[in-house]
Design a protein around this motif. Sequence first.
Motif, PDB file in Angstrom:
ATOM      1  N   SER A   1     -11.851  11.089  -9.983  1.00 46.09           N
ATOM      2  CA  SER A   1     -13.001  10.885 -10.762  1.00 46.09           C
ATOM      3  C   SER A   1     -12.734   9.683 -11.594  1.00 46.09           C
ATOM      4  O   SER A   1     -11.597   9.382 -12.404  1.00 46.09           O
ATOM      5  CB  SER A   1     -12.945  12.019 -11.565  1.00 46.09           C
ATOM      6  N   ILE A   2     -13.854   9.155 -12.265  1.00 47.19           N
ATOM      7  CA  ILE A   2     -13.788   7.825 -13.052  1.00 47.19           C
ATOM      8  C   ILE A   2     -13.913   8.190 -14.187  1.00 47.19           C
ATOM      9  O   ILE A   2     -14.981   8.881 -14.728  1.00 47.19           O
ATOM     10  CB  ILE A   2     -14.969   6.827 -12.508  1.00 47.19           C
TER      11      ILE A   2
ATOM     12  N   GLU B   1      -6.393   8.197  -2.264  1.00 44.77           N
ATOM     13  CA  GLU B   1      -4.992   7.627  -2.626  1.00 44.77           C
ATOM     14  C   GLU B   1      -4.304   7.651  -1.108  1.00 44.77           C
ATOM     15  O   GLU B   1      -4.354   8.580  -0.451  1.00 44.77           O
ATOM     16  CB  GLU B   1      -4.277   8.318  -3.516  1.00 44.77           C
ATOM     17  N   ASN B   2      -3.570   6.759  -0.755  1.00 44.15           N
ATOM     18  CA  ASN B   2      -2.742   6.339   0.282  1.00 44.15           C
ATOM     19  C   ASN B   2      -1.805   5.303   0.054  1.00 44.15           C
ATOM     20  O   ASN B   2      -1.328   5.171  -0.980  1.00 44.15           O
ATOM     21  CB  ASN B   2      -3.808   6.056   1.575  1.00 44.15           C
ATOM     22  N   ASP B   3      -1.226   4.703   0.961  1.00 42.72           N
ATOM     23  CA  ASP B   3      -0.057   3.721   1.170  1.00 42.72           C
ATOM     24  C   ASP B   3      -0.306   2.500   0.551  1.00 42.72           C
ATOM     25  O   ASP B   3       0.470   1.764  -0.067  1.00 42.72           O
ATOM     26  CB  ASP B   3       0.723   3.636   2.130  1.00 42.72           C
ATOM     27  N   MET B   4      -1.790   2.253   0.424  1.00 45.91           N
ATOM     28  CA  MET B   4      -2.365   1.039  -0.270  1.00 45.91           C
ATOM     29  C   MET B   4      -3.234   1.355  -1.549  1.00 45.91           C
ATOM     30  O   MET B   4      -3.661   0.474  -2.135  1.00 45.91           O
ATOM     31  CB  MET B   4      -3.175   0.293   0.599  1.00 45.91           C
ATOM     32  N   ILE B   5      -3.285   2.567  -1.861  1.00 50.60           N
ATOM     33  CA  ILE B   5      -4.319   2.726  -2.969  1.00 50.60           C
ATOM     34  C   ILE B   5      -3.594   3.866  -3.919  1.00 50.60           C
ATOM     35  O   ILE B   5      -3.087   4.842  -3.361  1.00 50.60           O
ATOM     36  CB  ILE B   5      -5.433   3.074  -2.611  1.00 50.60           C
TER      37      ILE B   5
ATOM     38  N   ASP C   1     -13.757  -2.545  -5.040  1.00 51.25           N
ATOM     39  CA  ASP C   1     -14.852  -1.747  -5.430  1.00 51.25           C
ATOM     40  C   ASP C   1     -14.153  -0.458  -5.711  1.00 51.25           C
ATOM     41  O   ASP C   1     -13.576   0.369  -4.602  1.00 51.25           O
ATOM     42  CB  ASP C   1     -15.815  -1.677  -4.484  1.00 51.25           C
ATOM     43  N   PRO C   2     -13.933  -0.013  -7.009  1.00 55.10           N
ATOM     44  CA  PRO C   2     -13.441   1.479  -7.480  1.00 55.10           C
ATOM     45  C   PRO C   2     -14.179   2.372  -6.581  1.00 55.10           C
ATOM     46  O   PRO C   2     -13.457   3.506  -6.167  1.00 55.10           O
ATOM     47  CB  PRO C   2     -13.690   1.685  -8.823  1.00 55.10           C
TER      48      PRO C   2
ATOM     49  N   ILE D   1     -12.189   5.186  -3.902  1.00 56.73           N
ATOM     50  CA  ILE D   1     -12.455   6.855  -3.916  1.00 56.73           C
ATOM     51  C   ILE D   1     -12.653   7.273  -2.791  1.00 56.73           C
ATOM     52  O   ILE D   1     -12.182   8.269  -2.430  1.00 56.73           O
ATOM     53  CB  ILE D   1     -13.449   7.037  -5.196  1.00 56.73           C
ATOM     54  N   GLN D   2     -13.491   6.698  -2.033  1.00 54.75           N
ATOM     55  CA  GLN D   2     -14.092   7.044  -0.672  1.00 54.75           C
ATOM     56  C   GLN D   2     -12.723   7.117  -0.019  1.00 54.75           C
ATOM     57  O   GLN D   2     -12.760   8.069   1.075  1.00 54.75           O
ATOM     58  CB  GLN D   2     -15.224   6.327  -0.227  1.00 54.75           C
TER      59      GLN D   2
END
Length: 297
Positions: free
Chosen positions: A188-189, A147-151, A138-139, A143-144
């Motif tokens: 932002s999408i 960005e991290n080591d998996m996103i 789920d995008p 977003i919630q």
Amino acid sequence: MRHLYSFLAVVLSLDDVEVHFDFYHLTARATPERELLKHRAKLPRHYFDMLLYAGVLQVESDPPYQPSLKRPASIGMNIRSLGSRVLFDMCFSPRTYKLWQNTDAVLEDISLPSDIFEEYVYRLGAISRFRYLGRVEDPQVAIQLGENDMIEFKRDFLLSKSGIIKSVVAFANSNNGNLFLGITDEGSIVGVNHEVEQYGDPDKYVLAITQYIQDKTTPFLTPFPKISLKKVMDKYVVIIFVEVSSELICGLDKNGEKYVVIRTNNRSVVVKDPHQIGEIYVKRKLGSEISRRLGLL
């Protein structure tokens, strides 16, 4: 014992079989705070009542909710992403034996801080498992989490091709990861509708991304990344889930030269040190623990 945290169900409707409710997380402070976890959730009544009897659920209902007779039930936490917050599915079954095979009710995409998640696992006596660890479909959930080591987020495909390959290779060499196209670094999408229109068909667009990843990585990625297209508020977002590979995966630059990338925190970093590349290769072939025991790392 009084607990600081609790789930809260605001009942929308119910019958003898099922309860429909808004699912919150409640923090018992001087002024209680509630965080919406799931809008219009539903559960069979005996699983809903299981949470109530276990002391992890408060209920708001008019008239006051009356639980049914207590019935055997078990719960499992299907962990999908780890970090400061844990993303998981809450799975219910009549019995612990073969819980995953017999799951007949699920509350999907629940996100809680890691320490609070652990408290609920303890209080519920829940069984945990890691399936598709790190997979986020789920995008808006991505977003919630941020960005991290998996996103990782990219604005588009056509202008981000080299960055996309770096990210795919980094995830394959480091850990499972999710790459979203059509989302800015700020979360932002913006969508990739203009690119889909340029290709004339969503399937042709996904095929072009698939072919590009295949052409610009070596050896062949197994399993190959799962690529899908999803509409969020009328905007197309590409979701690419990359599973960690057992092989050392390389990207190919415009001259066909190989390069290695790994994931460090929320960045994809090109590795040039031959010794470090050798360590990555050994880990892929033997596994980290065996490599350490043999003194190879």
